[in-house]
Design an enzyme around this catalytic site. Sequence first.
Site, PDB file in Angstrom:
ATOM      1  N   SER A  11     -77.948   7.820   0.158  1.00 15.91           N
ATOM      2  CA  SER A  11     -78.894   6.842  -0.387  1.00 15.91           C
ATOM      3  C   SER A  11     -78.319   5.447  -0.222  1.00 15.91           C
ATOM      4  O   SER A  11     -77.101   5.282  -0.079  1.00 15.91           O
ATOM      5  CB  SER A  11     -79.117   7.134  -1.878  1.00 15.91           C
ATOM      6  OG  SER A  11     -79.823   6.077  -2.489  1.00 15.91           O
ATOM      7  N   TYR A  18     -76.849   8.496 -10.928  1.00 15.80           N
ATOM      8  CA  TYR A  18     -77.402   8.771  -9.586  1.00 15.80           C
ATOM      9  C   TYR A  18     -76.510   8.118  -8.521  1.00 15.80           C
ATOM     10  O   TYR A  18     -76.137   8.747  -7.531  1.00 15.80           O
ATOM     11  CB  TYR A  18     -78.840   8.234  -9.509  1.00 15.80           C
ATOM     12  CG  TYR A  18     -79.508   8.438  -8.166  1.00 15.80           C
ATOM     13  CD1 TYR A  18     -80.167   9.630  -7.878  1.00 15.80           C
ATOM     14  CD2 TYR A  18     -79.500   7.448  -7.185  1.00 15.80           C
ATOM     15  CE1 TYR A  18     -80.789   9.835  -6.640  1.00 15.80           C
ATOM     16  CE2 TYR A  18     -80.115   7.636  -5.954  1.00 15.80           C
ATOM     17  CZ  TYR A  18     -80.763   8.827  -5.685  1.00 15.80           C
ATOM     18  OH  TYR A  18     -81.376   9.022  -4.466  1.00 15.80           O
TER      19      TYR A  18
HETATM   20  P1  NAP Z   1     -88.737  14.615  -4.454  1.00 12.25           P
HETATM   21  O1  NAP Z   1     -90.045  14.158  -3.949  1.00 12.25           O
HETATM   22  O2  NAP Z   1     -88.501  14.656  -5.937  1.00 12.25           O
HETATM   23  O3  NAP Z   1     -88.419  16.080  -3.844  1.00 12.25           O
HETATM   24  C1  NAP Z   1     -87.269  16.777  -4.224  1.00 12.25           C
HETATM   25  C2  NAP Z   1     -87.280  18.143  -3.558  1.00 12.25           C
HETATM   26  O4  NAP Z   1     -86.075  18.838  -3.933  1.00 12.25           O
HETATM   27  C3  NAP Z   1     -88.439  19.010  -3.967  1.00 12.25           C
HETATM   28  O5  NAP Z   1     -88.868  19.749  -2.850  1.00 12.25           O
HETATM   29  C4  NAP Z   1     -87.820  19.955  -5.018  1.00 12.25           C
HETATM   30  O6  NAP Z   1     -88.542  21.189  -5.043  1.00 12.25           O
HETATM   31  C5  NAP Z   1     -86.406  20.124  -4.444  1.00 12.25           C
HETATM   32  N1  NAP Z   1     -85.389  20.495  -5.420  1.00 12.25           N
HETATM   33  C6  NAP Z   1     -85.011  19.798  -6.532  1.00 12.25           C
HETATM   34  N2  NAP Z   1     -84.038  20.457  -7.187  1.00 12.25           N
HETATM   35  C7  NAP Z   1     -83.784  21.592  -6.472  1.00 12.25           C
HETATM   36  C8  NAP Z   1     -82.891  22.679  -6.644  1.00 12.25           C
HETATM   37  N3  NAP Z   1     -82.054  22.736  -7.684  1.00 12.25           N
HETATM   38  N4  NAP Z   1     -82.905  23.677  -5.725  1.00 12.25           N
HETATM   39  C9  NAP Z   1     -83.748  23.636  -4.655  1.00 12.25           C
HETATM   40  N5  NAP Z   1     -84.616  22.627  -4.447  1.00 12.25           N
HETATM   41  C10 NAP Z   1     -84.634  21.620  -5.352  1.00 12.25           C
HETATM   42  O7  NAP Z   1     -87.529  13.732  -3.879  1.00 12.25           O
HETATM   43  P2  NAP Z   1     -87.464  12.801  -2.538  1.00 12.25           P
HETATM   44  O8  NAP Z   1     -87.818  11.412  -2.912  1.00 12.25           O
HETATM   45  O9  NAP Z   1     -88.161  13.464  -1.403  1.00 12.25           O
HETATM   46  O10 NAP Z   1     -85.890  12.799  -2.297  1.00 12.25           O
HETATM   47  C11 NAP Z   1     -85.251  13.719  -1.431  1.00 12.25           C
HETATM   48  C12 NAP Z   1     -83.791  13.302  -1.268  1.00 12.25           C
HETATM   49  O11 NAP Z   1     -83.721  11.966  -0.770  1.00 12.25           O
HETATM   50  C13 NAP Z   1     -82.987  13.310  -2.575  1.00 12.25           C
HETATM   51  O12 NAP Z   1     -81.670  13.746  -2.322  1.00 12.25           O
HETATM   52  C14 NAP Z   1     -82.997  11.852  -2.993  1.00 12.25           C
HETATM   53  O13 NAP Z   1     -81.909  11.517  -3.817  1.00 12.25           O
HETATM   54  C15 NAP Z   1     -82.900  11.192  -1.621  1.00 12.25           C
HETATM   55  N6  NAP Z   1     -83.345   9.796  -1.604  1.00 12.25           N
HETATM   56  C16 NAP Z   1     -84.629   9.460  -1.923  1.00 12.25           C
HETATM   57  C17 NAP Z   1     -85.011   8.127  -1.878  1.00 12.25           C
HETATM   58  C18 NAP Z   1     -86.427   7.683  -2.190  1.00 12.25           C
HETATM   59  O14 NAP Z   1     -86.657   6.455  -2.217  1.00 12.25           O
HETATM   60  N7  NAP Z   1     -87.371   8.589  -2.414  1.00 12.25           N
HETATM   61  C19 NAP Z   1     -84.078   7.153  -1.528  1.00 12.25           C
HETATM   62  C20 NAP Z   1     -82.777   7.517  -1.225  1.00 12.25           C
HETATM   63  C21 NAP Z   1     -82.427   8.857  -1.253  1.00 12.25           C
HETATM   64  P3  NAP Z   1     -88.712  22.118  -6.352  1.00 12.25           P
HETATM   65  O15 NAP Z   1     -88.814  21.179  -7.544  1.00 12.25           O
HETATM   66  O16 NAP Z   1     -89.948  22.912  -6.100  1.00 12.25           O
HETATM   67  O17 NAP Z   1     -87.461  22.962  -6.404  1.00 12.25           O
END
Ligand code: NAP
Length: 253
Positions: free
Chosen positions: A144, A157
Amino acid sequence: MTAHPLFDIGGRIALVTGSSRGIGLALARGLLQAGCTVVLNGRDADRLAKAASELPGDVHTAVFDVTDGPSVAAGIAEVEERVGPLDILVNNAGMQLRAPLLDFTDADWHRILDTNLTSAFLVGREAARRMTERGHGKIINICSLQSEVARPGIAPYAATKGALKMLTKGMCADWGPHGVQVNGLGPGYIETELTRPLVEDEEFSAWVRRRTPAGRWGRTEDLVGGVLFLASPAADFVGGQVLYVDGGMTSVL
Ligand code: NAP
């Protein structure tokens, strides 16, 4: 259309953790479009099946919790038996918990550490046991912008993502000699469910646009090119790096 052969990853088998929605789902779609066989992962079987049904190509699902060691070990073994040997692992599953650090509970601290950091160790170790044995593999840890910088209310985080950057370098040190390249991808502010409260906050949203040289929030598709590069032979000599895909935000004050 012609593409350089260095970017050809057709026929590879890829597992993307946390791919029932958001960034993971977009990365899974991108890998499918590049000709990979893709395994989606998450904890909710129905959500995962629905996501898979909406994707084109050779899609499989594997339901397991990435924070639970025995489930991860069984899940990876089962995926390799059912789908085939993993060539690419994207450690994407993650979460956010926003609260002032003084109010942050012990339980929430352990939960966010388990989900964002321990998960990459558990899934990475299990996949790498097999990849190192075979002498090749690509692991991409979704870091991130907050692997580099923090802001109030998200210290835990940022701690997990900073540590994930160092775990990426450590994995590179241990597994690089065995033909496994480990790198990170660092998204900036991307519109997903995880950032919905921020997108809906007009003041914050305007700040993101002002603060980002590209002048906008990121889209999940913005991250696909970086992952395809890091998963491809074009990145065979790239190790332990984090590629920031953030519209330039980490580069400016
Ligand atoms: P999101 O929309 O909340 O999706 C998270 C995904 O992870 C969901 O598919 C969820 O599915 C799964 N998940 C959560 N806990 C889990 C577990 N214990 N075991 C298996 N699956 C799990 O998040 P996102 O925004 O796409 O983010 C994805 C990644 O990118 C993360 O690592 C986040 O920190 C990183 N990131 C995001 C941003 C941003 O701006 N969005 C920026 C920098 C980094 P279920 O709940 O069905 O298990």
